[in-house]
Design an enzyme around this catalytic site. Sequence first.
Site, PDB file in Angstrom:
ATOM      1  N   ASP A 139      -1.464   4.672  -6.400  1.00 43.50           N
ATOM      2  CA  ASP A 139      -0.029   4.497  -6.116  1.00 43.50           C
ATOM      3  C   ASP A 139       0.825   5.639  -6.650  1.00 43.50           C
ATOM      4  OD1 ASP A 139      -1.129   1.556  -5.945  1.00 43.50           O
ATOM      5  OD2 ASP A 139       0.782   1.658  -4.871  1.00 43.50           O
ATOM      6  N   GLY A 194       0.860  -1.176   0.000  1.00 44.81           N
ATOM      7  CA  GLY A 194       0.000   0.000   0.000  1.00 44.81           C
ATOM      8  C   GLY A 194       0.900   1.231   0.000  1.00 44.81           C
TER       9      GLY A 194
HETATM   10  O1  MRU Z   1       0.500  -4.096  -4.522  1.00 41.74           O
HETATM   11  P1  MRU Z   1      -0.133  -3.337  -3.390  1.00 41.74           P
HETATM   12  O2  MRU Z   1      -0.969  -4.184  -2.490  1.00 41.74           O
HETATM   13  O3  MRU Z   1       0.890  -2.515  -2.645  1.00 41.74           O
HETATM   14  O4  MRU Z   1      -1.110  -2.321  -4.118  1.00 41.74           O
HETATM   15  C1  MRU Z   1      -1.861  -1.431  -3.330  1.00 41.74           C
HETATM   16  C2  MRU Z   1      -2.748  -0.544  -4.122  1.00 41.74           C
HETATM   17  O5  MRU Z   1      -2.818  -0.607  -5.318  1.00 41.74           O
HETATM   18  C3  MRU Z   1      -3.490   0.501  -3.327  1.00 41.74           C
HETATM   19  O6  MRU Z   1      -4.716   0.782  -3.916  1.00 41.74           O
HETATM   20  C4  MRU Z   1      -2.658   1.797  -3.285  1.00 41.74           C
HETATM   21  O7  MRU Z   1      -1.357   1.515  -2.841  1.00 41.74           O
HETATM   22  C5  MRU Z   1      -3.248   2.822  -2.428  1.00 41.74           C
HETATM   23  S1  MRU Z   1      -3.174   2.391  -0.719  1.00 41.74           S
HETATM   24  C6  MRU Z   1      -3.857   3.634   0.190  1.00 41.74           C
END
Ligand code: MRU
Length: 329
Positions: A221, A45
């Site tokens: 992200d 995240g």
């Molecule tokens: O691969 P991840 O689990 O790190 O991906 C997370 C996401 O895509 C979330 O939607 C993003 O990081 C926003 S978290 C507030």
Amino acid sequence: MDAVRWQGNTLYLLDQTKLPVTEEWLAYTDYRKVAHAITTMVVRGAPAIGVSAAYAYCLAALEGADLDEAKAVLAASRPTAVNLFWALDRMARKAAACGGDPAALVEEAVAIHREDVAMCKAMGAHGAQVVPDHARILTHCNAGALATGGYGTALGVIRAAHEQGKVDMVYADETRPLLQGARLTAYELVADHIPTTLIADNMAASLMAKGQIDMVVVGCDRMAANGDFANKIGTYSVAVNAHFHGVPFYTALPCSTIDLSLADGSGIPIEQRAKDEVRTLGGVQTAPAQVEVYNPSFDVTPHSLLTGIITEKGVIYPPFRENLARLFG
Ligand code: MRU
């Protein structure tokens, strides 16, 4: 609920690879191991990665490591979420100002962590205003307390709207291949007694066609200067489906997720992950071991599919390039 803690010069991470079956906190005193925890998604995240990297930078200072080298190792852990680079740059600026004093660096990391929670709460308050009464809301992946310093971005909006009695149902996409929706979002929402229905990723369009989704809110992200944004793989297809069915589509993010150095989404680096994440499910092989696999961790949704951008400073509407620039003006 939280997933990142700092206590007694030690970083504690809730191991998100084991949720929801096992709740296990891991202790870190070596910044290199934190870099590995980010790569292997013990912590994940965008904002949570940034906060963890800031604390890992403190671990490097505490062990007397070369801070430039530590920054480079941490920056190589995952490429897409810009919060990682934002947090490391802020820590490096602090190190230059305080001569690398570990106590001052810890203060800065704690401030990054606290500010992140405050930004999530502010996003929640602003975002709840665009949630209609009796809302049935779809979300993808996990943009909750586990993905941030606490409270969440997209799930912060849902939490705030739920506190106001506006949420009839949250539909959580399970989010293949690593199931952040099923394992993490469903876990958070059930723990908070927010009405939740888990769906496989290929079911969202059918719910929209039946008029059962009133809005979509997802995390982010990295957002480029024009509002194009990277989020978990599958977000783009949710946005296309929402557009086709006339369902309002929002992303929620702190300003630390906006990368004004990129004119549009084509420059966002997209992480490619291991092929076995797709060939297996929960460690069980589900495809021929030799089959070729395409496994980007994120996709880019064009700003034209966005209804609005929920930030800690308010909700932004088109024209996004101009209105995002004004945020930083
Ligand atoms: O691969 P991840 O689990 O790190 O991906 C997370 C996401 O895509 C979330 O939607 C993003 O990081 C926003 S978290 C507030």
